[in-house]
Every structure is written in C-alpha cells, then in structure tokens.
Design a protein around this motif. Structure first.
Motif, short mmCIF file in Angstrom:
data_model
loop_
_atom_site.label_atom_id
_atom_site.label_comp_id
_atom_site.label_asym_id
_atom_site.label_seq_id
_atom_site.Cartn_x
_atom_site.Cartn_y
_atom_site.Cartn_z
N MET A 77 -20.92 5.87 -17.73
CA MET A 77 -21.21 5.83 -16.31
C MET A 77 -19.90 5.84 -15.55
SD MET A 77 -24.44 3.20 -15.85
CE MET A 77 -23.47 1.78 -16.37
N VAL A 78 -19.82 6.67 -14.52
CA VAL A 78 -18.64 6.72 -13.67
C VAL A 78 -19.11 6.49 -12.23
CG1 VAL A 78 -17.24 8.15 -15.18
CG2 VAL A 78 -18.82 9.26 -13.62
N GLY A 79 -18.21 6.66 -11.26
CA GLY A 79 -18.60 6.38 -9.89
C GLY A 79 -18.79 4.89 -9.67
N SER A 80 -19.58 4.54 -8.67
CA SER A 80 -19.72 3.13 -8.29
C SER A 80 -20.40 2.30 -9.39
CB SER A 80 -20.51 3.01 -6.98
OG SER A 80 -21.81 3.58 -7.11
N LEU A 81 -21.37 2.89 -10.10
CA LEU A 81 -22.02 2.15 -11.19
C LEU A 81 -21.04 1.86 -12.31
CD1 LEU A 81 -25.58 3.71 -11.63
CD2 LEU A 81 -25.04 1.34 -11.08
N GLY A 82 -20.27 2.85 -12.69
CA GLY A 82 -19.30 2.65 -13.76
C GLY A 82 -18.24 1.62 -13.41
N ALA A 83 -17.87 1.59 -12.13
CA ALA A 83 -16.83 0.67 -11.67
C ALA A 83 -17.37 -0.72 -11.35
CB ALA A 83 -16.13 1.25 -10.44
N GLY A 84 -18.69 -0.90 -11.44
CA GLY A 84 -19.28 -2.20 -11.11
C GLY A 84 -19.31 -2.47 -9.62
N GLN A 85 -19.33 -1.42 -8.80
CA GLN A 85 -19.30 -1.58 -7.34
C GLN A 85 -20.56 -1.03 -6.68
OE1 GLN A 85 -15.69 0.52 -6.39
NE2 GLN A 85 -14.37 -1.14 -7.11
N ALA A 86 -21.61 -0.80 -7.45
CA ALA A 86 -22.82 -0.19 -6.91
C ALA A 86 -23.58 -1.17 -6.03
CB ALA A 86 -23.72 0.26 -8.06
N ASP A 87 -24.35 -0.61 -5.09
CA ASP A 87 -25.26 -1.41 -4.30
C ASP A 87 -26.66 -0.80 -4.40
OD1 ASP A 87 -25.34 0.82 -2.61
OD2 ASP A 87 -24.06 -0.08 -1.08
N ASP A 88 -27.59 -1.29 -3.61
CA ASP A 88 -28.97 -0.81 -3.70
C ASP A 88 -29.12 0.67 -3.34
OD1 ASP A 88 -29.82 -3.28 -4.50
OD2 ASP A 88 -30.50 -3.92 -2.52
N TRP A 89 -28.12 1.25 -2.69
CA TRP A 89 -28.21 2.64 -2.24
C TRP A 89 -27.45 3.60 -3.15
CZ3 TRP A 89 -31.79 3.00 1.39
CH2 TRP A 89 -32.05 1.88 2.19
N SER A 90 -26.86 3.10 -4.21
CA SER A 90 -25.98 3.92 -5.03
C SER A 90 -26.73 4.99 -5.82
CB SER A 90 -25.19 3.04 -6.01
OG SER A 90 -24.28 2.21 -5.33
N ASP A 91 -26.08 6.13 -5.96
CA ASP A 91 -26.56 7.18 -6.85
C ASP A 91 -26.04 6.91 -8.25
OD1 ASP A 91 -27.63 8.45 -4.57
OD2 ASP A 91 -25.71 9.42 -4.17
N ILE A 92 -26.35 7.81 -9.17
CA ILE A 92 -25.90 7.67 -10.55
C ILE A 92 -24.95 8.81 -10.89
CG2 ILE A 92 -26.62 7.67 -12.98
CD1 ILE A 92 -29.22 6.37 -12.12
N ASP A 93 -23.81 8.47 -11.47
CA ASP A 93 -22.83 9.46 -11.92
C ASP A 93 -22.62 9.26 -13.42
OD1 ASP A 93 -21.68 10.68 -9.28
OD2 ASP A 93 -21.74 8.52 -8.94
N LEU A 94 -22.86 10.32 -14.18
CA LEU A 94 -22.74 10.25 -15.63
C LEU A 94 -21.72 11.27 -16.12
CD1 LEU A 94 -26.56 10.16 -16.46
CD2 LEU A 94 -24.99 8.22 -16.47
N LEU A 95 -20.89 10.85 -17.07
CA LEU A 95 -19.96 11.76 -17.71
C LEU A 95 -20.41 11.91 -19.15
CD1 LEU A 95 -16.11 11.76 -17.29
CD2 LEU A 95 -17.19 12.40 -19.43
N VAL A 96 -20.73 13.15 -19.54
CA VAL A 96 -21.24 13.45 -20.87
C VAL A 96 -20.26 14.38 -21.57
CG1 VAL A 96 -23.19 14.39 -22.16
CG2 VAL A 96 -23.60 13.26 -19.97
N VAL A 97 -19.93 14.07 -22.82
CA VAL A 97 -18.99 14.88 -23.60
C VAL A 97 -19.76 15.68 -24.64
CG1 VAL A 97 -16.99 14.83 -25.13
CG2 VAL A 97 -17.17 13.18 -23.26
N VAL A 98 -19.48 16.98 -24.71
CA VAL A 98 -20.14 17.87 -25.67
C VAL A 98 -19.09 18.71 -26.39
CG1 VAL A 98 -22.21 17.97 -24.21
CG2 VAL A 98 -20.48 19.76 -24.02
#
Length: 202
Positions: free
Chosen positions: A1-22
């Motif tokens: 998880m990256v973005g605000s969720l990954g950084a532990g800074q998310a709030d109730d309005w946060s989106d989801i940012d995922l980094l996937v390695v292939v």
C-alpha cells in the motif's frame, strides 16, 4: 500500500493506492483496465493512467462500487527490474525481498520522467469526469483549496470563493449531465457520496 494508507495518514475520505510488482515480460498483461480485479465491490469504470507513473511502469485507475458507494483505487504496476518499496509504504506481501528507498512515494513519483498518456476519446473523458465527482466531493469535505479546480475539470465553473454548499450544489447539477453515458450505477453512487459530504457540512 502506498499513498496515505501506506503512510498511515489515511482518513475516512481516503482512496486506495496499491503498488504491484510483476515480471518484466508480463507488465502489459496486468496494465489493462478491463483486467483489473473486481475487489470487494463492482468495478464501475477504469482508465489507463500510466502518465501518473515513472517511465517503464504502468498505472490503472478504477472506480469500484462498494455498498453502492464509490471507492477510487489507483494501481501502480512495476516490473521487477524497477521494484523497490518507497519509504512510506506498507508492504503486504513480498516473496522476493525487495529493498526500500529513502524517498517517499510522492518524492519518488516526482523525481523523474513519466510515461506518455494514452489517447482518450470524448466518451472516456466524460466517464473520467463522472468518476471524479466523488473526488471533488472529498475535497469539499476536507475543505481543500483545490476543490474549485477539480470542479472546473469536471465541467463546472471555476469558483474559488464559493462555499462548500455551493460547490456541492454544482456537483449535483453536473451529475445530471452524465446520464447519456449509460453508467447509471456510477451516477447513483456519486449522488450517495455527495449525500455523505453534505452531512459533514452540517
């Protein structure tokens, strides 16, 4: 998880940012909007967003509907040859043991060249505007100074001095113009989201 969720800074309005390695050879197999996982809800619309990622990577953005509300998810897809975890990410699964960068995700994205944007037709552009209505609503809820610019992108007037309630009324009016796209579930989810935003405005 990256973005605000990954950084532990998310709030109730946060989106989801995922980094996937292939694997490098499979990069484009995973970077197709129509092949995104359905996730916890239904994938309503998805867009090739590779211009948001560094050169040599891919990105796809999608609006999911969960309990009839919209959830925006950004998928950043990296080849193994460019893979490292940014400093403010939360790693969920890593079977190869990638290293960690000193840079945050934001710093990493801003450090170099990006991929060229893929061409989008008028219908795709309108679908993107529709999907951005909840994102503009989120900015109203957060009292963001960027709200007016987002509403302008969606097709409304640029009104930086408007109140939150005025912005909300503009978004509701704009939603009415998206019926011809045939994305009725996304339109309904936008209205439901704006109802939640209105509650926060008191």
């Amino acid at each position: 998880m990256v973005g605000s969720l990954g950084a532990g800074q998310a709030d109730d309005w946060s989106d989801i940012d995922l980094l996937v390695v292939v694997d490098d050879a499979c990069l484009d197999d995973f970077a197709v909007p129509g092949r995104l996982p359905s996730g916890p809800g239904k994938l309503a619309v998805a867009f090739d967003a590779r211009h948001n990622g560094p050169r040599g990577t891919r990105a796809v953005s999608g609006q999911y509907l969960v309990d009839e509300l919209p959830l925006w998810v950004d998928w950043y897809i990296y080849p193994v040859s460019q893979a490292s975890w940014v400093a403010d990410s939360t790693v969920i699964f890593d079977r190869r043991g990638f290293g960690r960068l000193a840079a945050t995700f934001s710093e990493h994205l801003n450090a170099g060249e990006h991929e060229q944007a893929t061409p989008k037709g008028p219908a795709d552009h309108r679908a993107l505007q529709l999907a951005f209505v909840p994102i503009a609503g989120k900015r109203i809820a957060r009292r963001s100074p960027e709200t007016a610019r987002m509403i302008e992108f969606i097709g409304g007037p640029y009104a930086p001095d408007a109140t939150g309630k005025d912005h909300l009324a503009t978004l509701r009016q704009l939603l009415g113009g998206f019926a011809a796209l045939g994305l009725s579930d996304s339109v309904a989810a936008g209205h439901a989201y704006l109802d939640l935003v209105e509650e926060t405005l008191g």
